[in-house]
Design an enzyme around this catalytic site. Structure first.
Site, short mmCIF file in Angstrom:
data_model
loop_
_atom_site.label_atom_id
_atom_site.label_comp_id
_atom_site.label_asym_id
_atom_site.label_seq_id
_atom_site.Cartn_x
_atom_site.Cartn_y
_atom_site.Cartn_z
N ARG A 225 -2.45 13.48 -21.99
CA ARG A 225 -2.00 12.14 -22.37
C ARG A 225 -1.81 12.04 -23.88
O ARG A 225 -2.17 11.04 -24.52
CB ARG A 225 -3.00 11.08 -21.90
CG ARG A 225 -3.14 11.02 -20.38
CD ARG A 225 -4.06 9.90 -19.94
NE ARG A 225 -4.22 9.88 -18.49
CZ ARG A 225 -5.01 9.02 -17.84
NH1 ARG A 225 -5.70 8.11 -18.54
NH2 ARG A 225 -5.11 9.06 -16.53
N CYS A 226 -1.23 13.05 -24.44
CA CYS A 226 -1.05 13.16 -25.89
C CYS A 226 0.44 13.10 -26.21
O CYS A 226 1.29 13.45 -25.37
CB CYS A 226 -1.65 14.47 -26.38
SG CYS A 226 -1.41 14.84 -28.13
N GLY A 227 0.76 12.67 -27.42
CA GLY A 227 2.16 12.69 -27.83
C GLY A 227 2.75 14.08 -27.85
O GLY A 227 3.98 14.25 -27.79
#
Length: 377
Positions: free
Chosen positions: A53-55
């Protein structure tokens, strides 16, 4: 030939033994089973801490593309999910694996969740960070500048620490187990791919790994290895195949010691400034002297020398091309006995000397100026 083959096999074993560090580490796979990283010996490794759930999570697409393109050539990507940065890797390893296969079709190995910093950090990451510290973000890149500003607000001295800074930090490990590069999550995958290509090609990786060595172990090089190095040298190309060089390999330790005593007498002040001084050839236990005709042959001799230095690198040896000792030997009357022992034919001159031995240092590469290269298309 049998002796040469035996020597080469011994070299392979020696190189393997000298690069045990990472292969002594055990990690857990997605099913909780112990996996020794020695299973990946001989592979080029790209080790990465990830989050779902990271950029930077879309980098999974680029990583899978690298894996598909280079896996058959010897690349392995080892994925270690980590929830330490913004709690961006929630869930069990099974849930993470299902997400990654469903959304990014990854096929490279994915291991159990770990910590990469702090009291509970994985021994793997303790080792990786000790080998390659933080090198900084590219502040000319908007994302790199953003990361620097964000982390500096949290810790003004963050850049001085080797800690992993965020998700998708990557480490490149050679086939021999050396950790040679660290990439921050903002680094371009195209640059990582270029480095991977170098490591996958044994000829190119040997060229790129070679450094001038100025510190050597007090251990003479085996005769068989010297033979192999010189054989590679004399197989270098030369104009009209004239092979104008004359090569003299000095294994006589007493000869080196005797001429060094002359050097010390005539250069006492210089020698006194070097507390580690052992001999006048950068303390190398052996030397290779290359002679050329007085009226030419320099280009051919250069090709010969480069072949020998690269062959030495591939055998776990270090080299340094020396000019200073040549000037001394050709001007000192008291050192004339050394040249006489070399039995240099009339009409030839001592061109350069290669120090050769087992390295006692691992110097970093110095910057190269790529702006000097132009492609005329």
């Amino acid at each position: 030939m049998k002796r040469l083959l035996t020597c080469l096999l011994a070299t392979v074993c020696t190189l393997g033994i000298s690069a045990q560090g990472i292969y002594d580490i055990t990690v857990k796979d997605e099913a909780g089973r112990d996996v020794s990283l020695s299973e990946y010996r001989g592979k080029v490794l790209l080790i990465v801490n990830t989050a779902t759930r990271c950029g930077f999570t879309p980098q999974y697409t680029e990583l899978e593309a690298l894996y598909e393109k280079y896996h058959d050539a010897g690349l392995e990507i080892l994925d270690f999910p980590c929830n330490q940065f913004g709690q961006q890797a929630p869930g069990t390893i099974q849930e993470i694996h299902q997400f990654c296969t469903a959304n990014y079709s990854i096929r490279f190995p994915q291991f159990d969740k770990i910590d990469v910093n702090g009291a509970d950090e994985s021994p793997l990451y303790t080792y990786l960070k000790a080998q390659q510290g933080f090198g900084g973000f590219d502040l000319d890149d908007p994302t790199g500048k953003m990361m620097d500003e964000m982390l500096r607000r949290q810790d003004a001295g963050y850049a001085e620490k080797s800690d992993i800074k965020w998700n998708f930090t990557k480490f490149l490990v050679t086939r021999e187990g050396r950790v040679i590069r660290r990439y921050e999550p903002t680094d371009k995958v195209a640059d990582i791919e270029a480095d991977i290509c170098v490591e996958l090609n044994p000829v190119i990786s040997t060229i790129m790994a070679r450094r001038s060595i100025r510190k050597y172990l007090d251990r003479p090089v085996e005769h068989e290895k010297l033979e192999m190095v010189v054989r590679c040298g004399i197989n270098a190309p030369s104009g009209m195949n004239r092979q104008p060089w004359i090569v003299r390999v000095v294994e006589d330790q007493q000869l080196i010691a005797d001429v060094t005593e002359v050097y010390k007498r005539e250069n006492a002040e210089q020698v006194s400034r070097d507390p580690g001084f052992k001999n006048m050839f950068r303390n190398a236990p052996n030397i290779i002297c290359v002679c050329t005709p007085a009226n030419g042959g320099d280009l051919d001799a250069g090709l010969l020398g480069e072949n020998m230095m690269l062959a030495a690198q591939s055998l776990g040896l270090g080299t340094c091309c020396l000019g200073g000792p040549v000037r001394f030997l050709t001007t000192s009357a008291d050192a004339r006995f050394f040249l006489e022992r070399l039995d240099i034919p009339e009409g030839y001159r001592l061109n350069y000397i290669l120090a050769i031995g087992y390295p006692d240092e691992q110097p970093e590469a110095r910057p190269r100026d790529a702006s000097k290269v132009k492609y005329i298309q």
